[in-house]
Design a protein around this motif. Sequence first.
Motif, mmCIF file in Angstrom:
data_model
loop_
_atom_site.group_PDB
_atom_site.id
_atom_site.type_symbol
_atom_site.label_atom_id
_atom_site.label_comp_id
_atom_site.label_asym_id
_atom_site.label_seq_id
_atom_site.Cartn_x
_atom_site.Cartn_y
_atom_site.Cartn_z
ATOM 1 N N GLU A 96 0.820 -1.205 0.000
ATOM 2 C CA GLU A 96 0.000 0.000 0.000
ATOM 3 C C GLU A 96 0.856 1.258 0.000
ATOM 4 O OE1 GLU A 96 -3.815 -1.806 2.448
ATOM 5 O OE2 GLU A 96 -2.718 -0.072 3.187
ATOM 6 N N GLU A 97 2.002 1.191 0.679
ATOM 7 C CA GLU A 97 2.860 2.369 0.753
ATOM 8 C C GLU A 97 4.298 1.927 0.685
ATOM 9 O OE1 GLU A 97 3.951 5.360 4.273
ATOM 10 O OE2 GLU A 97 1.891 5.546 3.570
ATOM 11 N N GLU A 98 5.020 2.443 -0.303
ATOM 12 C CA GLU A 98 6.399 2.045 -0.496
ATOM 13 C C GLU A 98 7.314 3.240 -0.295
ATOM 14 O OE1 GLU A 98 5.701 -2.063 -1.567
ATOM 15 O OE2 GLU A 98 7.417 -0.916 -0.885
ATOM 16 N N VAL A 99 8.523 2.979 0.137
ATOM 17 C CA VAL A 99 9.495 4.027 0.365
ATOM 18 C C VAL A 99 10.780 3.654 -0.363
ATOM 19 C CG1 VAL A 99 10.829 5.260 2.091
ATOM 20 C CG2 VAL A 99 8.511 4.512 2.619
ATOM 21 N N GLU A 100 11.312 4.594 -1.130
ATOM 22 C CA GLU A 100 12.546 4.299 -1.839
ATOM 23 C C GLU A 100 13.666 4.047 -0.848
ATOM 24 O OE1 GLU A 100 15.619 6.230 -5.036
ATOM 25 O OE2 GLU A 100 14.589 7.467 -3.589
ATOM 26 N N PHE A 101 14.355 2.960 -1.063
ATOM 27 C CA PHE A 101 15.509 2.660 -0.223
ATOM 28 C C PHE A 101 16.371 1.703 -1.026
ATOM 29 C CE2 PHE A 101 17.902 0.719 3.256
ATOM 30 C CZ PHE A 101 18.287 1.862 3.934
ATOM 31 N N ASN A 102 17.435 2.216 -1.619
ATOM 32 C CA ASN A 102 18.206 1.437 -2.575
ATOM 33 C C ASN A 102 19.486 0.844 -2.008
ATOM 34 O OD1 ASN A 102 16.412 1.811 -4.713
ATOM 35 N ND2 ASN A 102 17.261 3.830 -5.150
ATOM 36 N N VAL A 103 19.598 0.744 -0.694
ATOM 37 C CA VAL A 103 20.789 0.139 -0.102
ATOM 38 C C VAL A 103 20.603 -1.371 -0.041
ATOM 39 C CG1 VAL A 103 22.282 0.045 1.909
ATOM 40 C CG2 VAL A 103 21.207 2.205 1.269
ATOM 41 N N PRO A 104 21.443 -2.145 -0.722
ATOM 42 C CA PRO A 104 21.293 -3.604 -0.677
ATOM 43 C C PRO A 104 21.717 -4.167 0.671
ATOM 44 C CG PRO A 104 23.230 -3.008 -1.942
ATOM 45 C CD PRO A 104 22.523 -1.721 -1.626
ATOM 46 N N ALA A 105 21.067 -5.249 1.066
ATOM 47 C CA ALA A 105 21.351 -5.853 2.363
ATOM 48 C C ALA A 105 22.202 -7.104 2.192
ATOM 49 C CB ALA A 105 20.039 -6.190 3.078
ATOM 50 N N GLY A 106 22.549 -7.715 3.334
ATOM 51 C CA GLY A 106 23.289 -8.977 3.321
ATOM 52 C C GLY A 106 24.712 -8.815 2.819
ATOM 53 N N GLU A 107 25.161 -9.781 2.029
ATOM 54 C CA GLU A 107 26.541 -9.777 1.555
ATOM 55 C C GLU A 107 26.839 -8.594 0.639
ATOM 56 O OE1 GLU A 107 27.238 -13.529 -0.231
ATOM 57 O OE2 GLU A 107 27.476 -14.579 1.678
ATOM 58 N N LYS A 108 25.804 -8.021 0.044
ATOM 59 C CA LYS A 108 26.008 -6.918 -0.886
ATOM 60 C C LYS A 108 25.908 -5.553 -0.206
ATOM 61 C CE LYS A 108 24.445 -9.506 -4.925
ATOM 62 N NZ LYS A 108 25.778 -9.516 -5.548
ATOM 63 N N TYR A 109 25.778 -5.545 1.106
ATOM 64 C CA TYR A 109 25.714 -4.261 1.810
ATOM 65 C C TYR A 109 26.982 -3.453 1.511
ATOM 66 C CZ TYR A 109 25.459 -0.825 5.519
ATOM 67 O OH TYR A 109 25.429 0.363 6.211
ATOM 68 N N PRO A 110 26.849 -2.167 1.146
ATOM 69 C CA PRO A 110 28.005 -1.369 0.711
ATOM 70 C C PRO A 110 28.835 -0.796 1.848
ATOM 71 C CG PRO A 110 26.025 -0.080 0.548
ATOM 72 C CD PRO A 110 25.583 -1.450 0.966
ATOM 73 N N GLY A 111 29.370 -1.654 2.640
ATOM 74 C CA GLY A 111 30.228 -1.222 3.731
ATOM 75 C C GLY A 111 30.974 -2.426 4.285
ATOM 76 N N ARG A 112 31.962 -2.174 5.103
ATOM 77 C CA ARG A 112 32.732 -3.293 5.640
ATOM 78 C C ARG A 112 33.317 -2.946 7.005
ATOM 79 N NH1 ARG A 112 38.338 -3.278 2.059
ATOM 80 N NH2 ARG A 112 38.982 -1.151 2.580
ATOM 81 N N ILE A 113 33.628 -4.008 7.736
ATOM 82 C CA ILE A 113 34.331 -3.894 9.010
ATOM 83 C C ILE A 113 35.642 -4.649 8.849
ATOM 84 C CG2 ILE A 113 34.287 -4.399 11.469
ATOM 85 C CD1 ILE A 113 31.199 -4.541 11.191
ATOM 86 N N THR A 114 36.742 -3.967 9.020
ATOM 87 C CA THR A 114 38.056 -4.603 8.880
ATOM 88 C C THR A 114 38.665 -4.777 10.261
ATOM 89 O OG1 THR A 114 38.372 -3.544 6.736
ATOM 90 C CG2 THR A 114 40.323 -4.439 7.806
ATOM 91 N N LEU A 115 38.806 -6.024 10.688
ATOM 92 C CA LEU A 115 39.400 -6.328 11.990
ATOM 93 C C LEU A 115 40.914 -6.399 11.847
ATOM 94 C CD1 LEU A 115 36.962 -9.197 12.994
ATOM 95 C CD2 LEU A 115 36.746 -6.764 13.473
ATOM 96 N N LYS A 116 41.620 -5.761 12.758
ATOM 97 C CA LYS A 116 43.070 -5.722 12.679
ATOM 98 C C LYS A 116 43.694 -6.410 13.890
ATOM 99 C CE LYS A 116 43.041 -1.439 9.982
ATOM 100 N NZ LYS A 116 43.678 -1.994 8.789
ATOM 101 N N SER A 117 44.924 -6.816 13.731
ATOM 102 C CA SER A 117 45.590 -7.566 14.790
ATOM 103 C C SER A 117 46.123 -6.684 15.908
ATOM 104 C CB SER A 117 46.748 -8.387 14.193
ATOM 105 O OG SER A 117 47.672 -7.532 13.526
ATOM 106 N N ASN A 118 46.037 -5.368 15.744
ATOM 107 C CA ASN A 118 46.533 -4.452 16.777
ATOM 108 C C ASN A 118 45.403 -3.971 17.684
ATOM 109 O OD1 ASN A 118 45.230 -2.854 14.952
ATOM 110 N ND2 ASN A 118 46.804 -1.258 14.862
ATOM 111 N N PHE A 119 44.359 -4.778 17.808
ATOM 112 C CA PHE A 119 43.232 -4.501 18.703
ATOM 113 C C PHE A 119 42.433 -3.270 18.261
ATOM 114 C CE2 PHE A 119 46.654 -6.484 21.167
ATOM 115 C CZ PHE A 119 46.042 -7.680 21.481
ATOM 116 N N THR A 120 42.374 -3.062 16.962
ATOM 117 C CA THR A 120 41.535 -2.008 16.402
ATOM 118 C C THR A 120 40.712 -2.598 15.267
ATOM 119 O OG1 THR A 120 43.137 -1.288 14.743
ATOM 120 C CG2 THR A 120 43.262 -0.244 16.926
ATOM 121 N N PHE A 121 39.714 -1.849 14.836
ATOM 122 C CA PHE A 121 38.958 -2.230 13.646
ATOM 123 C C PHE A 121 38.516 -0.956 12.938
ATOM 124 C CE2 PHE A 121 35.886 -1.776 17.014
ATOM 125 C CZ PHE A 121 34.753 -1.214 16.431
ATOM 126 N N THR A 122 38.365 -1.053 11.634
ATOM 127 C CA THR A 122 37.972 0.099 10.824
ATOM 128 C C THR A 122 36.606 -0.153 10.205
ATOM 129 O OG1 THR A 122 40.259 0.679 10.305
ATOM 130 C CG2 THR A 122 38.558 1.526 8.836
#
Length: 761
Positions: A327-353
Amino acid sequence: MKYRKMLIWFILAIFLVGSLELPAGTAKAEVATLVKKMKDYLEFPDTHEMMEGDYMIYVLPDGDGQSRVFKFETKNRITPENKLRLYNNGAEVDPTEFKVDYSNYTITLNEAPYSGAELYFTYLIFPNFEWKTSLSNVEHIGILLGKWDGSSRVFHLTTNYILNSNKNVILYIGSFTKVPASEFTFNYKTGTIAISEKYDAPMSGSEIYFYLPVSSIIGTQTSAGEAEETPTLIEETEGPQEPVDQTENTGEGENQGSTDETEGTPASDGEAEEPETADDKAGDTKAPIDGTEDTDTSVGEQDDPQASSGETTENTLPAGAESPDHEEEVEFNVPAGEKYPGRITLKSNFTFTVSIKASAFRPTYISYLIIKNAKGNVVKRIRINSSSTTYSMKQLGLPSGGYYFYLKTINQSGGLAASIPQFVPINNESSLIQVLIEGQRQAYVQPPVKVKGSVLVPFRALFEALGAKVKWDGATKTITATRGGTTLKLTIGSKVAYVNGKAIKLSAAPQLINGVTMVPIRFIGEAFGGMVEWNNAYSSVIIFQNEPSIPTTEESERAEETDSSGSSPIFENISQSINSSSDIVFVIDVTGSMGEALDYVKETVKSFVASVPSGSNFAIVAYRDINHVTSSHKDLQFFEFTGDKNVLRANLAALKDSGGGDTTESGLEAIHMAVGKLSGSKNVKRIIFITDAPVHDKGTSRGKSSYSIEQITDELKKENVALDAIAPTSGTAYKQMTRLVDAGKGKLYDIEDASVLQIKK
């Protein structure tokens, strides 16, 4: 420009999927992000100007340190009535610092902006203002008819254009509610629009938007009222990209769907089909948790972050558009799951980006890092304010154990997308080995030890955690464990074990340590069909027998109820100014962008309550926008005064960040309610106002507020109510909050400091 490479992908994706729509509800401070993107598009001729809510946005050239005069090229007929507002790097420029020549389309500043300064201006869309926009690749003229009074059903279109058709016209009441084609008629000869009496229209006060296709225009009115053959069309701008109803408002004779002298037959509801989206390119997705030293791990990275996935459940229709299934739709073009346009990079120096790509960093979107514990409860929610940010694991303040990290993007209209949750071990005592089974940290009487590269753990506790039945033969010093159709046999001191009778050579033999029988954990876990990993950076053994299933829905993200006594530097400062029993009302913005701030209050309120004088009472006014009310998004909600910190915490826990609407929210209505609730109080009266957006002001937000800043400041002074604010310290919101805290003799604290990372444990 620093965003050029990223944004080239972004603009290509826009052309693939159709066009870009900016939903209503963008905070002005966030428009700066959009401007940075638009700057890189200037080689494309029509992308320097677009629609956002009730405003048009125009990007000017960057400052060069010398020029004071900036020319803008638009055929939209801008006048002082459009209330042009200029911004420099997201901060509004004082109107006394520049002049606008509406005849020659130039802006002259008193001083030249510094080199690289990013400039843009907005101008208001007011009733009968006309602009050109593309709706599903069909050119339309958008016209704001005015506000609906809640009862009128017939509206008159005032336009300079001469029309010859009523095909493909589109009608909206409010920003999101499209009136079905079968529920209204349009007579292009008389300019009459009539809504069916059967149609249940939205609340009074909603704007009425009407879109007519350029193809129906045959000329414009001259001063003599005659038609010109070639209409002078306004510059095309990006606007709300709505699917176009390709069916005609049908009626009898030539005037199909008209409300002229004869009553026409309503058209069939020709709902638009959902627009196709481009296929995503297959890219690198999640990677396993780092199993070797000094190896970084990227979570949820994509080669092509801009394209929408056909498999995602996220809505790809524009705001307000209707499809046969919704009945009511809202534009939202961000893909979910594995195709989500972002990442978390875990590092061995106890930080993450955390890195967020452009398609999830639009100004109307809000992105978070969500952290859940092994039980699936949210323990941290951190708003992501830049495209790439590095965090310290220690800065999170999380106890040792297993957690799930994922990125999430939402908008205030209900769209959401999330990356796949990834398991992350945190070990604050890296000299000790921790074991995590199905995400849960195991506790052993005898700590695990590492022998010749193999980790040994107490056998009985391990087998019980894996759901196996175990027997011990003291005479032969043999362990027999059975689960399902698998039987294991191990003997102390022997490197030969048996799986269903088949001999397997072990890298380390079971042995007695401090009187406890220890067995190699990798062999046991893999023999029973589990996945076993060793994380060297965090000295952790990770075993999963089943693929973890961690929901990312809004319902799953209520913060875990804890007995946290974390303190807040902000609340510590506020409490120091409270010297006697007080009645305190938390006035809290609970729109979709307030998630982290809500978590911040929930995690620190216990310490705050304990720090104020006894006899104090606490209440809550939660608010959104009275102009955008739905059954699930209440505009104003009051929680009664209580002196019980547990009741207060329960009331706070009931608050859910969702909804919103246009740029500003109904904060003045909320403060007015709070002052009314405090009236007659015998204690000292205080308000703590928490928001990340400006408020609707009767003086500047036409028809959207019943109160002005002046009225509310007068109320605060009259009732002797102190007011502290946790709010933006720049832009329009800052100017408003300064006036409120000055009237309430309080202080203004930066909302950016209301972060869960700033909590003192």
